[in-house]
Write a protein that holds these residues in place. Sequence first.
Motif, PDB file in Angstrom:
ATOM      1  N   VAL A 100       0.838  -1.201   0.000  1.00 25.48           N
ATOM      2  CA  VAL A 100       0.000   0.000   0.000  1.00 25.48           C
ATOM      3  C   VAL A 100       0.875   1.253   0.000  1.00 25.48           C
ATOM      4  CG1 VAL A 100      -1.601   1.379   1.383  1.00 25.48           C
ATOM      5  CG2 VAL A 100      -2.020  -1.054   1.056  1.00 25.48           C
ATOM      6  N   VAL A 101       1.940   1.236   0.780  1.00 23.97           N
ATOM      7  CA  VAL A 101       2.836   2.388   0.858  1.00 23.97           C
ATOM      8  C   VAL A 101       3.505   2.662  -0.485  1.00 23.97           C
ATOM      9  CG1 VAL A 101       5.039   3.208   1.809  1.00 23.97           C
ATOM     10  CG2 VAL A 101       3.286   2.279   3.336  1.00 23.97           C
ATOM     11  N   PHE A 102       4.039   1.631  -1.107  1.00 31.69           N
ATOM     12  CA  PHE A 102       4.831   1.835  -2.320  1.00 31.69           C
ATOM     13  C   PHE A 102       4.004   1.876  -3.606  1.00 31.69           C
ATOM     14  CE2 PHE A 102       8.020   0.661   0.736  1.00 31.69           C
ATOM     15  CZ  PHE A 102       9.093   1.466   0.380  1.00 31.69           C
ATOM     16  N   ALA A 103       2.840   1.250  -3.592  1.00 30.59           N
ATOM     17  CA  ALA A 103       2.026   1.247  -4.811  1.00 30.59           C
ATOM     18  C   ALA A 103       0.913   2.291  -4.787  1.00 30.59           C
ATOM     19  CB  ALA A 103       1.408  -0.143  -5.019  1.00 30.59           C
ATOM     20  N   TYR A 104       0.543   2.763  -3.592  1.00 31.18           N
ATOM     21  CA  TYR A 104      -0.577   3.707  -3.480  1.00 31.18           C
ATOM     22  C   TYR A 104      -0.184   5.041  -2.830  1.00 31.18           C
ATOM     23  CZ  TYR A 104      -4.894   5.718  -1.559  1.00 31.18           C
ATOM     24  OH  TYR A 104      -5.903   6.575  -1.196  1.00 31.18           O
ATOM     25  N   LEU A 105       0.378   4.976  -1.623  1.00 34.24           N
ATOM     26  CA  LEU A 105       0.669   6.201  -0.891  1.00 34.24           C
ATOM     27  C   LEU A 105       1.841   6.984  -1.483  1.00 34.24           C
ATOM     28  CD1 LEU A 105       0.132   4.968   2.773  1.00 34.24           C
ATOM     29  CD2 LEU A 105      -1.357   6.460   1.430  1.00 34.24           C
ATOM     30  N   TRP A 106       2.864   6.299  -1.932  1.00 37.23           N
ATOM     31  CA  TRP A 106       4.010   6.986  -2.531  1.00 37.23           C
ATOM     32  C   TRP A 106       3.581   7.821  -3.745  1.00 37.23           C
ATOM     33  CZ3 TRP A 106       8.727   4.031  -5.092  1.00 37.23           C
ATOM     34  CH2 TRP A 106       9.599   4.970  -5.655  1.00 37.23           C
ATOM     35  N   PRO A 107       2.866   7.234  -4.726  1.00 42.29           N
ATOM     36  CA  PRO A 107       2.394   8.058  -5.859  1.00 42.29           C
ATOM     37  C   PRO A 107       1.429   9.164  -5.416  1.00 42.29           C
ATOM     38  CG  PRO A 107       2.293   5.726  -6.392  1.00 42.29           C
ATOM     39  CD  PRO A 107       2.557   5.812  -4.923  1.00 42.29           C
ATOM     40  N   LEU A 108       0.624   8.871  -4.375  1.00 38.99           N
ATOM     41  CA  LEU A 108      -0.352   9.854  -3.908  1.00 38.99           C
ATOM     42  C   LEU A 108       0.339  11.058  -3.273  1.00 38.99           C
ATOM     43  CD1 LEU A 108      -3.451  10.368  -3.473  1.00 38.99           C
ATOM     44  CD2 LEU A 108      -3.137   9.355  -1.203  1.00 38.99           C
ATOM     45  N   VAL A 109       1.318  10.787  -2.433  1.00 37.30           N
ATOM     46  CA  VAL A 109       2.044  11.853  -1.733  1.00 37.30           C
ATOM     47  C   VAL A 109       3.092  12.481  -2.635  1.00 37.30           C
ATOM     48  CG1 VAL A 109       3.593  12.339   0.213  1.00 37.30           C
ATOM     49  CG2 VAL A 109       1.621  10.828   0.531  1.00 37.30           C
ATOM     50  N   GLY A 110       3.700  11.666  -3.485  1.00 34.47           N
ATOM     51  CA  GLY A 110       4.698  12.180  -4.418  1.00 34.47           C
ATOM     52  C   GLY A 110       6.113  12.198  -3.887  1.00 34.47           C
ATOM     53  N   SER A 111       6.344  11.529  -2.749  1.00 32.21           N
ATOM     54  CA  SER A 111       7.691  11.509  -2.176  1.00 32.21           C
ATOM     55  C   SER A 111       7.926  10.207  -1.423  1.00 32.21           C
ATOM     56  CB  SER A 111       7.887  12.696  -1.226  1.00 32.21           C
ATOM     57  OG  SER A 111       9.109  12.583  -0.526  1.00 32.21           O
ATOM     58  N   LEU A 112       8.877   9.426  -1.879  1.00 34.85           N
ATOM     59  CA  LEU A 112       9.233   8.199  -1.179  1.00 34.85           C
ATOM     60  C   LEU A 112       9.892   8.526   0.161  1.00 34.85           C
ATOM     61  CD1 LEU A 112       9.639   5.153  -0.952  1.00 34.85           C
ATOM     62  CD2 LEU A 112      11.735   5.396  -2.300  1.00 34.85           C
ATOM     63  N   TYR A 113      10.685   9.578   0.168  1.00 37.98           N
ATOM     64  CA  TYR A 113      11.395   9.976   1.392  1.00 37.98           C
ATOM     65  C   TYR A 113      10.424  10.193   2.550  1.00 37.98           C
ATOM     66  CZ  TYR A 113      14.235  12.802   4.602  1.00 37.98           C
ATOM     67  OH  TYR A 113      14.878  13.294   5.708  1.00 37.98           O
ATOM     68  N   LEU A 114       9.303  10.856   2.281  1.00 37.61           N
ATOM     69  CA  LEU A 114       8.330  11.123   3.331  1.00 37.61           C
ATOM     70  C   LEU A 114       7.656   9.854   3.839  1.00 37.61           C
ATOM     71  CD1 LEU A 114       6.567  14.373   2.001  1.00 37.61           C
ATOM     72  CD2 LEU A 114       8.390  14.182   3.704  1.00 37.61           C
ATOM     73  N   MET A 115       7.675   8.816   3.016  1.00 36.26           N
ATOM     74  CA  MET A 115       7.053   7.553   3.399  1.00 36.26           C
ATOM     75  C   MET A 115       7.931   6.721   4.333  1.00 36.26           C
ATOM     76  SD  MET A 115       4.003   7.209   2.023  1.00 36.26           S
ATOM     77  CE  MET A 115       3.863   8.871   2.680  1.00 36.26           C
ATOM     78  N   ILE A 116       9.223   7.023   4.359  1.00 39.32           N
ATOM     79  CA  ILE A 116      10.141   6.214   5.170  1.00 39.32           C
ATOM     80  C   ILE A 116      10.931   7.078   6.147  1.00 39.32           C
ATOM     81  CG2 ILE A 116      10.329   4.304   3.536  1.00 39.32           C
ATOM     82  CD1 ILE A 116      12.926   5.547   2.502  1.00 39.32           C
ATOM     83  N   LEU A 117      10.271   8.093   6.677  1.00 38.68           N
ATOM     84  CA  LEU A 117      10.896   8.957   7.671  1.00 38.68           C
ATOM     85  C   LEU A 117      10.760   8.355   9.068  1.00 38.68           C
ATOM     86  CD1 LEU A 117       9.889  12.631   6.758  1.00 38.68           C
ATOM     87  CD2 LEU A 117      12.180  11.666   6.769  1.00 38.68           C
ATOM     88  N   ASN A 118      11.839   8.439   9.838  1.00 39.87           N
ATOM     89  CA  ASN A 118      11.812   8.107  11.262  1.00 39.87           C
ATOM     90  C   ASN A 118      11.224   6.723  11.544  1.00 39.87           C
ATOM     91  OD1 ASN A 118      12.888  10.758  12.130  1.00 39.87           O
ATOM     92  ND2 ASN A 118      10.989  11.521  11.221  1.00 39.87           N
ATOM     93  N   CYS A 119      10.161   6.640  12.361  1.00 40.43           N
ATOM     94  CA  CYS A 119       9.609   5.328  12.720  1.00 40.43           C
ATOM     95  C   CYS A 119       9.087   4.585  11.495  1.00 40.43           C
ATOM     96  CB  CYS A 119       8.507   5.483  13.761  1.00 40.43           C
ATOM     97  SG  CYS A 119       7.182   6.597  13.272  1.00 40.43           S
ATOM     98  N   ASN A 120       8.635   5.323  10.475  1.00 38.40           N
ATOM     99  CA  ASN A 120       8.103   4.668   9.284  1.00 38.40           C
ATOM    100  C   ASN A 120       9.187   4.037   8.417  1.00 38.40           C
ATOM    101  OD1 ASN A 120       5.354   4.994   9.709  1.00 38.40           O
ATOM    102  ND2 ASN A 120       5.349   7.061   8.870  1.00 38.40           N
ATOM    103  N   LEU A 121      10.437   4.356   8.674  1.00 37.69           N
ATOM    104  CA  LEU A 121      11.528   3.634   8.015  1.00 37.69           C
ATOM    105  C   LEU A 121      11.450   2.156   8.398  1.00 37.69           C
ATOM    106  CD1 LEU A 121      14.231   3.491   6.441  1.00 37.69           C
ATOM    107  CD2 LEU A 121      15.384   4.071   8.591  1.00 37.69           C
ATOM    108  N   PHE A 122      11.087   1.913   9.644  1.00 34.55           N
ATOM    109  CA  PHE A 122      10.946   0.540  10.138  1.00 34.55           C
ATOM    110  C   PHE A 122       9.575  -0.037   9.785  1.00 34.55           C
ATOM    111  CE2 PHE A 122      13.853   2.823  12.956  1.00 34.55           C
ATOM    112  CZ  PHE A 122      14.972   1.997  12.889  1.00 34.55           C
ATOM    113  N   PHE A 123       8.511   0.722  10.082  1.00 37.51           N
ATOM    114  CA  PHE A 123       7.155   0.231   9.861  1.00 37.51           C
ATOM    115  C   PHE A 123       6.841  -0.013   8.385  1.00 37.51           C
ATOM    116  CE2 PHE A 123       5.469   2.382  13.972  1.00 37.51           C
ATOM    117  CZ  PHE A 123       5.726   1.227  14.695  1.00 37.51           C
ATOM    118  N   HIS A 124       7.253   0.897   7.524  1.00 36.76           N
ATOM    119  CA  HIS A 124       6.901   0.814   6.106  1.00 36.76           C
ATOM    120  C   HIS A 124       7.880   0.000   5.267  1.00 36.76           C
ATOM    121  CE1 HIS A 124       4.321   4.757   6.233  1.00 36.76           C
ATOM    122  NE2 HIS A 124       3.706   3.712   6.758  1.00 36.76           N
TER     123      HIS A 124
END
Length: 221
Positions: A100-124
Motif C-alpha cells: 500500500v505504501v509503495f504502490a498507493y501512498l508513494w504516488p499519492l504523496v509524491g515523495s518516497l522519502y516522506l514515506m520512510i521517515l523516522n519510525c516509518n523507516l521501520f514500519f513501512h
Amino acid sequence: MNKYKISLILNIIIFMMVICASIMMFTGFRFMPGEIILESNKLGMFKFFTVDSNLFMGVISLIFAIFEIRLLKGSINEIPKYMYILKLVATTGVTLTFIVVFAYLWPLVGSLYLMILNCNLFFHLLVPIFSMITFVFFEKNNKISFKYSFYGLIPIIMYGLYYLINVLIHMDNGIVSPIYDFYYFVQNGVWTSIIVVPVMFIISYIISLILWRFNRIKNNN
C-alpha cells in the motif's frame, strides 16, 4: 548456521525494530528531518493499520523466537503448527502495508522519502522486508495447508470494519475529513468504499496465497 538459527536472529531483529519504532512514534522522537506524514503520538498511533500490523508482527516474532530457542536447546521437537499459521497472518499484514505504501501512498504523496521517515523507516520498509525474507526462506514448512491461506484476510477484515465505521460516523454531507480518512480511501466520495473494500480484501488474499505458496515451494525443493 542452520535455518532455525538464522530465523531466530531475524525474528529478534524484527521484534527490536518494532519496539524501537513504536517507542519513537509514541513519544514523537525523530532522527530524520521532513514533513510528518502518517504519524500520530501516544494512543493515536493505534489507528493506523501500519502500526497494528507491525505490532502483531513483533509479538509473533518474539513468540516464534522463544519456540526456536527451545527447539535449538532440545526442549521441544518442533515448532507448533499454529505458530506457522500466525506467522503467515502477521507477514501478510506487514506485506500489505509495504505494498500500500509503495504502490498507493508513494504516488499519492509524491515523495518516497516522506514515506520512510523516522519510525516509518521501520514500519513501512525494514520490518516488512525482514518479515517476508524470514518467512519465505528460513521458516519453510509443510504444516500449513491451503485452507490456512485464507487466514491472512483476518487482520484486514477486522481493520476494514473499524476504518469503514470510523469513516461513516464522521461523514458530513457525504464528505469525510482526511483526519478520519487518513489513508484517503474515500476522498472522492464514500461510494468508493464499494470498490476499495473488495480490492483490499483481494490484494490481501493474493499476498497471503503467494507467501503460503513460496513458503511451500522452497520447503518442497
